[in-house]
Each structure stands twice: as structure tokens, then as C-alpha cells.
Scaffold this motif. Structure first.
Motif, PDB file in Angstrom:
ATOM      1  N   ALA A  13      35.095  37.050  37.333  1.00 59.51           N
ATOM      2  CA  ALA A  13      33.656  37.103  37.643  1.00 59.51           C
ATOM      3  C   ALA A  13      33.394  37.484  39.102  1.00 59.51           C
ATOM      4  CB  ALA A  13      33.047  35.737  37.335  1.00 59.51           C
ATOM      5  N   ASN A  15      33.788  40.459  42.471  1.00 54.94           N
ATOM      6  CA  ASN A  15      32.980  41.573  42.998  1.00 54.94           C
ATOM      7  C   ASN A  15      32.620  42.620  41.953  1.00 54.94           C
ATOM      8  OD1 ASN A  15      32.892  40.801  45.787  1.00 54.94           O
ATOM      9  ND2 ASN A  15      35.096  41.208  45.824  1.00 54.94           N
ATOM     10  N   ILE A  16      33.628  43.076  41.221  1.00 53.83           N
ATOM     11  CA  ILE A  16      33.349  44.216  40.339  1.00 53.83           C
ATOM     12  C   ILE A  16      32.577  43.763  39.096  1.00 53.83           C
ATOM     13  CG2 ILE A  16      35.470  44.374  38.894  1.00 53.83           C
ATOM     14  CD1 ILE A  16      33.862  47.294  40.803  1.00 53.83           C
ATOM     15  N   SER A  41      37.430  29.096  38.126  1.00 54.76           N
ATOM     16  CA  SER A  41      36.666  28.166  38.975  1.00 54.76           C
ATOM     17  C   SER A  41      35.191  28.553  38.918  1.00 54.76           C
ATOM     18  CB  SER A  41      37.155  28.251  40.428  1.00 54.76           C
ATOM     19  OG  SER A  41      36.558  29.354  41.074  1.00 54.76           O
ATOM     20  N   ARG A  43      33.433  29.219  41.536  1.00 50.04           N
ATOM     21  CA  ARG A  43      33.168  29.950  42.776  1.00 50.04           C
ATOM     22  C   ARG A  43      32.228  31.148  42.554  1.00 50.04           C
ATOM     23  NH1 ARG A  43      36.113  33.743  45.952  1.00 50.04           N
ATOM     24  NH2 ARG A  43      37.271  34.375  44.100  1.00 50.04           N
ATOM     25  N   ASN A  44      32.556  31.975  41.597  1.00 57.00           N
ATOM     26  CA  ASN A  44      31.750  33.182  41.332  1.00 57.00           C
ATOM     27  C   ASN A  44      30.766  32.992  40.181  1.00 57.00           C
ATOM     28  OD1 ASN A  44      32.720  35.442  43.129  1.00 57.00           O
ATOM     29  ND2 ASN A  44      34.683  34.722  42.324  1.00 57.00           N
ATOM     30  N   VAL A  79      40.106  41.062  36.378  1.00 52.95           N
ATOM     31  CA  VAL A  79      40.988  40.191  37.179  1.00 52.95           C
ATOM     32  C   VAL A  79      41.885  41.074  38.049  1.00 52.95           C
ATOM     33  CG1 VAL A  79      40.982  38.338  35.470  1.00 52.95           C
ATOM     34  CG2 VAL A  79      42.765  40.083  35.357  1.00 52.95           C
ATOM     35  N   ILE A  83      47.439  39.436  37.743  1.00 53.93           N
ATOM     36  CA  ILE A  83      47.102  38.592  36.584  1.00 53.93           C
ATOM     37  C   ILE A  83      47.120  39.437  35.314  1.00 53.93           C
ATOM     38  CG2 ILE A  83      45.247  37.191  35.542  1.00 53.93           C
ATOM     39  CD1 ILE A  83      44.626  36.371  38.512  1.00 53.93           C
ATOM     40  N   ALA A 112      42.840  48.116  38.706  1.00 49.66           N
ATOM     41  CA  ALA A 112      43.660  49.171  39.303  1.00 49.66           C
ATOM     42  C   ALA A 112      45.119  48.802  39.035  1.00 49.66           C
ATOM     43  CB  ALA A 112      43.410  49.220  40.800  1.00 49.66           C
TER      44      ALA A 112
END
Ligand SMILES: NC(=O)C1=CN([C@@H]2O[C@H](COP(=O)(O)OP(=O)(O)OC[C@H]3O[C@@H](n4cnc5c(N)ncnc54)[C@H](OP(=O)(O)O)[C@@H]3O)[C@@H](O)[C@H]2O)C=CC1
Ligand SMILES: O=C(O)[C@@H]1CCC=N1
Length: 287
Positions: A13, A15-16, A41, A43-44, A79, A83, A112
Motif C-alpha cells: 500500500a 507509494n505506487i 502494518s 503505516r500506509n 511490494v 518480497i 521492477a
């Protein structure tokens, strides 16, 4: 499939994923209730909650609204590459798919440096044909993204997704389909990572403006408008950038004096090398 039956799941979840979700919501392609973000988590996840989207930290809950037989799931794997190369990650994801859901799921890797072959090796035969790879950039957040799309030829037979996925991606900016996965590396160089090179140029031009006495804010406004104008001139006139540059350079004038400095600093080679290095790094990560 009707777009209202689409459920978009972001695995990861950051930046992209947030850029994509913002873009999809901006243009009202889907409603916030059609989107779910999963991350380990919170966090995002807070950002997704502020968008009004579903969120979960429990992989068991990702296939929401599964009681409706018309619902189809588009999973964006957002991810980090380490991962995405991990067997455990894919097997815990696969475990959550019910047998009757296989043909309702399409997986799109945004990572990527992770080839489709790597992912296929981890997926069961029923899922590995429902798979594509994209290389976008963060400008999707304002529906001005650049997105490369690759899928293997047999996926093109899946008319449902072969129409729906490009339709969705074109809402986020401009989507270019490529017929060779190698080109995804190059798209990282010019677009996925390339957007950061342009930010660097913008920052340097802004610093230049401040250096010659403009306020920071005015410099930024002038530079960003100049960059947008230049990009539009290239796309709308279809002219070669060097020809357009020639129209600005008066003999013994101000522009050629500046261009000489750019050449002395090796700007062409520096930028070409930046694109090549990102492309190479992408290949390296894929090994
Ligand atoms: N950023 C960009 O401009 C671009 C990125 N990409 C690709 O997108 C991918 C993500 O990049 P980016 O968004 O920048 O990275 P971020 O670090 O911003 O986000 C990564 C997300 O993955 C989550 N995560 C970590 N471990 C797991 C796990 N085991 N299972 C599920 N989710 C997990 C993180 O969780 P938590 O929130 O809990 O930390 C976080 O939400 C990368 O592969 C990158 O190559 C592609 C094109 C452009
Ligand atoms: O820097 C990276 O590795 C990712 C991939 C493309 C843009 N950001």
C-alpha cells in the motif's frame, strides 16, 4: 464485465499503490468501496482509509464481496522486488483463493526486477495465465502517468481482461503495450525511474532561478510552466526537440550561451547514462 463489478486489490500500500488509487478515484473510474489495500502494518493503510477504501492487515480478508458471482478481482502486486521473489509471499497469497475464484482473478505485477517467468513459477496453472506486468510512474496520481504493459501472447485470448486492463490503465495516463518483456527494463529507464530524473532537472532549474535573483516560489512557477510548455510543444507539434531548440537559439544570443554550458557539463551523456544505468539495474534485479 461491468466496471461496477470490478474489485481492485493492492497488495502493498506504499507509494505506487497510493498513486494508482488516487488516479482511479480522481477520474471516478471506480468508487472507493471497490478498492481494498492490504499491507502488513497500518503505516500506509491510513492513507487508503482517508480515501474511503477498504483496508486490511489480514490476507484472509482480501477477496471482499465474494458473495456476488459477478465480481472480478484485479490484484496489483505493489511490494518491493525482494518480497515478490519470495516463494512464501506467493504461496500465502495463493492459499487465500477459493477454487471457484480462479477465473475471476487477474494479477498485475507492478514490481521492477521481477520477471513474469519468476511469478509464473510460483503460481498454480490456473492462475498463471491471468497475469500481466506493468511499469508505471507516480504521475498516475494525477492521471498523467506513463505506463508500460506487457503480457504473454496467450493472455491476449482473455478478452475480458485484454480490454479491461488497458482501459483502466489509460485512465491513469498513457499506457503503451509492448510485445517483449525486455522493453519493460527500458521503460523503467525513461518513465518509471525517468520521472525522478525530470524532477532533478526541475530542481536544478529552480535553484538556477534563485541564483539569478528570483524568489523560490516564482522560480518554481516559471520553471514548471516552462517544462510543461516544452513537453506540450514536443507532443503537439510532433517536431524534433533539437529543431524546437534551434527556434530558441539566436546567433550569439542568450540561449546558445546557456546551451554551451549544458554541453560543457556533459548533460546529454549524463542523462543517457542515467537512463542506461536504471535499465541495467532493472535487468540486474531480475536475475
Ligand atoms: N515508487 C515508484 O515510483 C515505483 C515503484 N514500482 C515498484 O512498485 C513496488 C512498490 O514500490 P513502492 O510503492 O515505492 O514501495 P513502498 O515501500 O512505498 O511500499 C511497499 C508496500 O509493500 C508492503 N509490504 C511489505 N512487506 C509486505 C508483504 N510481505 N506482503 C504484502 N505487502 C508488503 C509495505 O507494507 P507497510 O505499509 O506495512 O510498510 C508497503 O505498503 C516495487 O516493486 C517497485 O519496484 C514501480 C514503478 C514505480
Ligand atoms: O526505484 C525503483 O526501484 C522503483 C522502480 C521504478 C521506480 N521506482
Amino acid at each position: 464485465m461491468d466496471t461496477k463489478d470490478l474489485r481492485i486489490i493492492f497488495i502493498g500500500a506504499g507509494n505506487i499503490a497510493q498513486s494508482m488509487a488516487k488516479g482511479l478515484l480522481n477520474c471516478s473510474y471506480v468508487k472507493c468501496e471497490q478498492i481494498l489495500a492490504y499491507a502488513p502494518s497500518d503505516r500506509n493503510l491510513k492513507t487508503f482509509q482517508n480515501f474511503g477504501c477498504h483496508t486490511t492487515q489480514n490476507l484472509h480478508q482480501i477477496f471482499f464481496d465474494s458473495q456476488s458471482s459477478d465480481v472480478h478481482y484485479l490484484l496489483f502486486i505493489c511490494v518491493k522486488p525482494n518480497i515478490g521473489k519470495d516463494f512464501g509471499f506467493w504461496s500465502s497469497l495463493k492459499d487465500k483463493v477459493q477454487p471457484n475464484q480462479w477465473d475471476k482473478i487477474f494479477i498485475v505485477s507492478v514490481m521492477a526486477g521481477v520477471s513474469l517467468q519468476t511469478i509464473e513459477n510460483y503460481l498454480s496453472p490456473s492462475l498463471k495465465h491471468n497475469l500481466a506486468r506493468i511499469m508505471p510512474n507516480t504521475a498516475m496520481a494525477i492521471n498523467a502517468g506513463t505506463i508500460g504493459l506487457y503480457w504473454k501472447p496467450w493472455n491476449l485470448t482473455q478478452k475480458l481482461w485484454s480490454e479491461k486492463l488497458p482501459e483502466l490503465l489509460n485512465k491513469l495516463g498513457k499506457c503503451q503495450q509492448v510485445d517483449n518483456e525486455e522493453q519493460i527494463h527500458s521503460i523503467i529507464g525513461v518513465a518509471g525511474s525517468g520521472i525522478a530524473f525530470i524532477y532533478t532537472v526541475i530542481q536544478a532549474m529552480c535553484d538556477g532561478g534563485v541564483s539569478v535573483g528570483l524568489s523560490r516560489q516564482m522560480s518554481r512557477e516559471l520553471v514548471t510552466q516552462t517544462v510543461m510548455g516544452a513537453a506540450k510543444m514536443v507532443t503537439e507539434t510532433g517536431m524534433n526537440p533539437i529543431e524546437l531548440r534551434d527556434h530558441v537559439c539566436s546567433p550569439a544570443g542568450t540561449t546558445i550561451a546557456g546551451v554551451e554550458m549544458l554541453e560543457q557539463g556533459g548533460i546529454n551523456a549524463t542523462i543517457i547514462n542515467a537512463v542506461k544505468k536504471s535499465t541495467e539495474r532493472s535487468r540486474e534485479l531480475s536475475k
